[in-house]
Motif scaffolding. Structure first.
Motif, short mmCIF file in Angstrom:
data_model
loop_
_atom_site.label_atom_id
_atom_site.label_comp_id
_atom_site.label_asym_id
_atom_site.label_seq_id
_atom_site.Cartn_x
_atom_site.Cartn_y
_atom_site.Cartn_z
N ILE A 72 0.84 -1.20 0.00
CA ILE A 72 0.00 0.00 0.00
C ILE A 72 0.87 1.25 0.00
O ILE A 72 0.60 2.21 -0.73
CB ILE A 72 -0.97 -0.01 1.20
CG1 ILE A 72 -2.02 -1.10 1.01
CG2 ILE A 72 -1.64 1.35 1.38
CD1 ILE A 72 -2.89 -1.33 2.22
N GLY A 73 1.94 1.24 0.79
CA GLY A 73 2.86 2.38 0.81
C GLY A 73 3.52 2.60 -0.54
O GLY A 73 3.68 3.74 -0.99
N ALA A 74 3.91 1.51 -1.22
CA ALA A 74 4.53 1.64 -2.54
C ALA A 74 3.54 2.19 -3.56
O ALA A 74 3.90 3.03 -4.40
CB ALA A 74 5.06 0.28 -2.99
N ALA A 75 2.29 1.75 -3.48
CA ALA A 75 1.28 2.25 -4.41
C ALA A 75 1.03 3.74 -4.20
O ALA A 75 0.93 4.51 -5.17
CB ALA A 75 -0.02 1.47 -4.24
N ILE A 76 0.95 4.16 -2.96
CA ILE A 76 0.74 5.58 -2.67
C ILE A 76 1.94 6.40 -3.11
O ILE A 76 1.80 7.48 -3.69
CB ILE A 76 0.43 5.78 -1.17
CG1 ILE A 76 -0.95 5.20 -0.85
CG2 ILE A 76 0.48 7.26 -0.79
CD1 ILE A 76 -1.29 5.18 0.61
N LEU A 80 1.97 9.43 -5.87
CA LEU A 80 2.47 10.78 -5.59
C LEU A 80 3.60 11.17 -6.53
O LEU A 80 3.67 12.32 -6.98
CB LEU A 80 2.92 10.87 -4.13
CG LEU A 80 1.81 10.79 -3.09
CD1 LEU A 80 2.39 10.77 -1.69
CD2 LEU A 80 0.84 11.94 -3.24
N VAL A 81 4.50 10.23 -6.84
CA VAL A 81 5.60 10.54 -7.77
C VAL A 81 5.05 10.84 -9.16
O VAL A 81 5.49 11.79 -9.82
CB VAL A 81 6.62 9.38 -7.79
CG1 VAL A 81 7.58 9.51 -8.95
CG2 VAL A 81 7.38 9.33 -6.49
#
Length: 128
Positions: A72-76, A80-81
């Motif tokens: 989930i952190g990687a997807a967010i 954002l990037v």
């Protein structure tokens, strides 16, 4: 979570009472409000059960929980990037015919982008 569960059960019972009273009296807005309240109470109870179940799942399988959190952190982060890159691209996108655009110049004041134009000087023309 017991407080939220009891509150949800109370909302569900109160909503059911409003729905039945609205149906018995033929008052459709009261019936609709009661139905909405009943379903909201039921949804609150289900959400409470889901949070309790999620806590148990985390305690039983901490590795899987960590992997899900990282995913989930990687997807967010990727979102954002990508959003940041889109904004930077929009800022860098320029109109080559904009008379107020400043271009890199050499010592003679000629633009270095190969356009052969000089950079505009504010107040140099009657238009600006």
């Amino acid at each position: 979570m017991t407080f939220f569960r009891s509150k949800s059960v109370g909302e569900e019972i109160l909503g059911r009472a409003h729905r039945i009273a609205g149906a018995a009296t033929g008052h459709h807005p009261r019936e609709a409000l009661g139905t909405a309240r009943e379903y909201a109470g039921r949804a609150g109870a289900l959400a409470s059960d889901a949070f309790v179940g999620a806590g148990r799942g985390v305690r039983r399988h901490p590795g899987v929980s960590l992997a899900v959190g990282i995913g989930i952190g990687a997807a967010i982060t990727a979102l954002l990037v990508a959003r940041h890159r889109a904004q930077v691209h929009l800022r860098d996108d320029h109109d080559e015919h904009d008379p107020t655009r400043q271009r890199p110049t050499n010592s003679a004041g000629d633009a270095l982008d190969g356009s052969g134009e000089d950079n505009p000087i504010p107040g140099d023309s009657g238009y600006y």
